[in-house]
Scaffold this motif. Structure first.
Motif, PDB file in Angstrom:
ATOM      1  N   ARG A   1      86.825 178.687  11.578  1.00 21.43           N
ATOM      2  CA  ARG A   1      87.561 177.609  12.173  1.00 21.43           C
ATOM      3  C   ARG A   1      86.416 176.668  12.308  1.00 21.43           C
ATOM      4  NH1 ARG A   1      90.361 181.180  16.060  1.00 21.43           N
ATOM      5  NH2 ARG A   1      88.214 181.546  16.972  1.00 21.43           N
ATOM      6  N   VAL A   2      87.053 175.371  12.185  1.00 21.00           N
ATOM      7  CA  VAL A   2      86.274 173.991  12.651  1.00 21.00           C
ATOM      8  C   VAL A   2      86.684 173.460  13.612  1.00 21.00           C
ATOM      9  CG1 VAL A   2      85.281 172.005  11.140  1.00 21.00           C
ATOM     10  CG2 VAL A   2      85.754 173.980   9.848  1.00 21.00           C
ATOM     11  N   HIS A   3      85.867 173.090  14.494  1.00 18.45           N
ATOM     12  CA  HIS A   3      86.257 172.271  15.749  1.00 18.45           C
ATOM     13  C   HIS A   3      86.511 170.780  15.422  1.00 18.45           C
ATOM     14  CE1 HIS A   3      84.261 175.562  18.631  1.00 18.45           C
ATOM     15  NE2 HIS A   3      84.635 176.142  17.465  1.00 18.45           N
ATOM     16  N   GLU A   4      87.124 170.352  16.217  1.00 19.72           N
ATOM     17  CA  GLU A   4      87.554 168.871  16.245  1.00 19.72           C
ATOM     18  C   GLU A   4      86.078 168.182  16.635  1.00 19.72           C
ATOM     19  OE1 GLU A   4      90.213 165.401  18.510  1.00 19.72           O
ATOM     20  OE2 GLU A   4      90.223 167.567  19.187  1.00 19.72           O
ATOM     21  N   ARG A   5      86.064 167.117  15.487  1.00 18.27           N
ATOM     22  CA  ARG A   5      84.590 166.424  15.610  1.00 18.27           C
ATOM     23  C   ARG A   5      84.785 165.395  16.367  1.00 18.27           C
ATOM     24  NH1 ARG A   5      84.931 166.219   9.028  1.00 18.27           N
ATOM     25  NH2 ARG A   5      84.128 168.319   8.734  1.00 18.27           N
ATOM     26  N   ALA A   6      83.527 165.198  17.321  1.00 24.06           N
ATOM     27  CA  ALA A   6      83.320 164.046  17.945  1.00 24.06           C
ATOM     28  C   ALA A   6      83.010 162.812  17.409  1.00 24.06           C
ATOM     29  CB  ALA A   6      81.978 164.409  19.108  1.00 24.06           C
ATOM     30  N   THR A   7      82.305 162.679  16.473  1.00 27.73           N
ATOM     31  CA  THR A   7      82.102 161.549  15.645  1.00 27.73           C
ATOM     32  C   THR A   7      82.024 162.190  14.217  1.00 27.73           C
ATOM     33  OG1 THR A   7      79.720 161.862  15.505  1.00 27.73           O
ATOM     34  CG2 THR A   7      80.650 160.485  17.309  1.00 27.73           C
ATOM     35  N   THR A   8      82.315 161.260  13.027  1.00 27.50           N
ATOM     36  CA  THR A   8      82.333 161.551  11.870  1.00 27.50           C
ATOM     37  C   THR A   8      81.771 160.334  10.938  1.00 27.50           C
ATOM     38  OG1 THR A   8      84.184 162.693  11.993  1.00 27.50           O
ATOM     39  CG2 THR A   8      83.660 162.195   9.663  1.00 27.50           C
TER      40      THR A   8
ATOM     41  N   LEU B   1      79.864 162.612   5.535  1.00 26.72           N
ATOM     42  CA  LEU B   1      78.150 163.026   5.546  1.00 26.72           C
ATOM     43  C   LEU B   1      77.845 164.051   6.662  1.00 26.72           C
ATOM     44  CD1 LEU B   1      76.651 159.528   4.733  1.00 26.72           C
ATOM     45  CD2 LEU B   1      77.342 161.140   2.947  1.00 26.72           C
ATOM     46  N   VAL B   2      78.061 163.649   7.808  1.00 25.78           N
ATOM     47  CA  VAL B   2      77.577 164.532   8.755  1.00 25.78           C
ATOM     48  C   VAL B   2      78.686 164.384   9.942  1.00 25.78           C
ATOM     49  CG1 VAL B   2      75.771 164.607  10.790  1.00 25.78           C
ATOM     50  CG2 VAL B   2      75.260 163.979   8.524  1.00 25.78           C
ATOM     51  N   ALA B   3      78.893 165.276  10.669  1.00 21.80           N
ATOM     52  CA  ALA B   3      79.678 165.472  11.745  1.00 21.80           C
ATOM     53  C   ALA B   3      78.921 165.550  13.273  1.00 21.80           C
ATOM     54  CB  ALA B   3      80.590 166.752  11.775  1.00 21.80           C
ATOM     55  N   ASN B   4      79.537 164.960  14.284  1.00 21.29           N
ATOM     56  CA  ASN B   4      79.087 165.186  15.554  1.00 21.29           C
ATOM     57  C   ASN B   4      77.570 164.632  16.206  1.00 21.29           C
ATOM     58  OD1 ASN B   4      81.649 166.856  16.234  1.00 21.29           O
ATOM     59  ND2 ASN B   4      80.438 168.428  15.276  1.00 21.29           N
TER      60      ASN B   4
ATOM     61  N   ALA C   1      86.808 170.367   4.212  1.00 25.58           N
ATOM     62  CA  ALA C   1      85.212 170.220   3.984  1.00 25.58           C
ATOM     63  C   ALA C   1      84.440 170.625   5.254  1.00 25.58           C
ATOM     64  CB  ALA C   1      84.913 168.735   3.875  1.00 25.58           C
ATOM     65  N   ILE C   2      83.359 171.166   5.009  1.00 30.33           N
ATOM     66  CA  ILE C   2      82.740 171.766   6.313  1.00 30.33           C
ATOM     67  C   ILE C   2      81.149 170.950   5.895  1.00 30.33           C
ATOM     68  CG2 ILE C   2      81.286 173.390   7.504  1.00 30.33           C
ATOM     69  CD1 ILE C   2      83.738 175.412   6.587  1.00 30.33           C
ATOM     70  N   VAL C   3      80.676 170.062   6.903  1.00 30.29           N
ATOM     71  CA  VAL C   3      79.322 169.499   6.753  1.00 30.29           C
ATOM     72  C   VAL C   3      78.473 169.962   7.865  1.00 30.29           C
ATOM     73  CG1 VAL C   3      80.763 167.569   5.786  1.00 30.29           C
ATOM     74  CG2 VAL C   3      80.352 167.813   8.133  1.00 30.29           C
ATOM     75  N   VAL C   4      77.206 169.406   7.620  1.00 34.06           N
ATOM     76  CA  VAL C   4      76.181 169.492   8.588  1.00 34.06           C
ATOM     77  C   VAL C   4      76.559 168.919   9.753  1.00 34.06           C
ATOM     78  CG1 VAL C   4      73.884 169.252   8.965  1.00 34.06           C
ATOM     79  CG2 VAL C   4      74.332 169.870   6.721  1.00 34.06           C
ATOM     80  N   GLY C   5      76.256 169.565  10.887  1.00 37.94           N
ATOM     81  CA  GLY C   5      76.640 169.170  12.156  1.00 37.94           C
ATOM     82  C   GLY C   5      77.973 169.773  12.770  1.00 37.94           C
TER      83      GLY C   5
END
Length: 339
Positions: free
Chosen positions: A95-102, A118-121, A70-74
């Protein structure tokens, strides 16, 4: 049929030159060393609006090698292909970078295998709730706060329509959780309290979440005038707000930072949140809970919970007792959907 003829017939069956899909698979994937990083602003039916770090905003699709991820806003992503941002062009997210928060929610409270990101980073969750019309729903607020603490995000309460009810009693319910609250009211076409909210958002990536009809889109339009988010009222029969936003979108704040507006929510499953994960967001309670028996739920009816002994000894003090009570309220919010 002779053995030689049979072998020739089998060879005819096995060999399929130029057959689609006959190319051998490989585990090697392109490195995309020239890919350009950016931030996902909008997700729309398999297409992604990405603001590249070097300026242009592009429309992109997901590369096949990413599979069903999944790719999400943020999300921070890397993009290749046509990155000009010109009309009718399409780049690729590789590529999708590692998320700081999810920030996540479950499909419901019983199926922890089905989660929706719902939202990343984002680093701050702003729970927007009206003090009246529609009536505030503390249980829903508790659920949103539990999700924020599980994601290790800061939380903020924004109480709208403060001309219809005193915000102090509602805000007091969350004082023990160290959740700040601010109130807004619309008077003569202006929003009183919007500058205090703006100050809290500047320089941060904040998610606004709340029921339909609480005034969330009105706040976004005041913060980002060019956003032009649709606004709606409250159904006079059901007392519920009308959905006005159908998808999340990240908007740049003029003063710096981002605000992510989300569709109005009517449910927030928390089956993915475990008690030990939630208590780690409360350093003082987490330290005490280390003495709990293995598998302790930390709920009010948990046998031999060290948190109860901590309160009973007087070491917690009045503030600690209130904090434990509030924490257990968040725990209880995991059970059952809000109606």
């Amino acid at each position: 049929m002779t053995r030689d003829l049979q072998r020739d017939a089998e060879d005819d069956v096995r060999v399929r030159p130029n057959r689609r899909g006959s190319r051998p698979r490989t585990k090697h994937r392109p490195e995309h060393v020239s890919a350009i990083p950016g931030m996902v602003l909008v997700v729309d039916r398999g297409r992604y609006d990405v603001l590249l770090d070097d300026g242009p905003r592009v429309r992109a699709m997901k590369a096949r090698e990413l599979g069903r991820a999944a790719i999400v806003v943020g999300d921070r992503v890397d993009v290749v292909g046509d990155t000009s941002g010109a009309p009718d062009t399409l780049a690729r997210v590789v590529r999708v970078h590692e998320r700081a928060t999810t920030l996540r929610r479950s499909a419901d409270d019983t199926d922890d295998a089905v989660e929706r990101v719902l939202v990343a980073n984002a680093d701050q969750l702003v729970v927007v709730t009206a003090l009246a019309d529609p009536e505030p729903r503390p249980r829903m607020v508790d659920r949103c706060l539990a999700a924020a603490f599980d994601a290790r995000m800061d939380a903020l309460l924004c109480l709208t329509k403060a001309d219809l009810a005193d915000p102090a009693p509602f805000a007091a319910q969350y004082a023990a959780l160290d959740v700040p609250a601010l109130a807004t009211v619309i008077r003569q076409g202006t929003i009183e309290g919007i500058e205090a909210l703006r100050e809290r958002l500047t320089g941060r990536v904040s998610v606004l979440i709340g029921h339909s009809g609480v005034g969330k889109s009105t706040l976004v339009n005041a913060l980002v005038p060019e956003a032009l988010r649709d606004t709606g009222g409250v159904n006079e029969v059901t007392g519920r707000g009308r959905h006005t936003s159908s998808s999340a979108v990240a908007l740049a704040l003029p003063e710096g930072g981002w605000v992510i507006d989300t569709p109005g929510v009517r449910g927030f499953g928390l089956a993915h949140i475990q008690p030990d994960d939630l208590i780690r967001a409360f350093a003082d309670l987490d330290d005490v809970a280390e003495a709990c028996p293995r598998g302790c739920t930390h709920a009010a009816d948990a046998p031999d919970c060290a948190l109860d002994a901590w309160v009973a000894s007087g070491a917690a003090g009045a503030a600690g007792e209130a904090r434990l009570s509030s924490f257990r309220r968040l725990l209880a919010s995991r059970e059952g959907n809000e109606s």
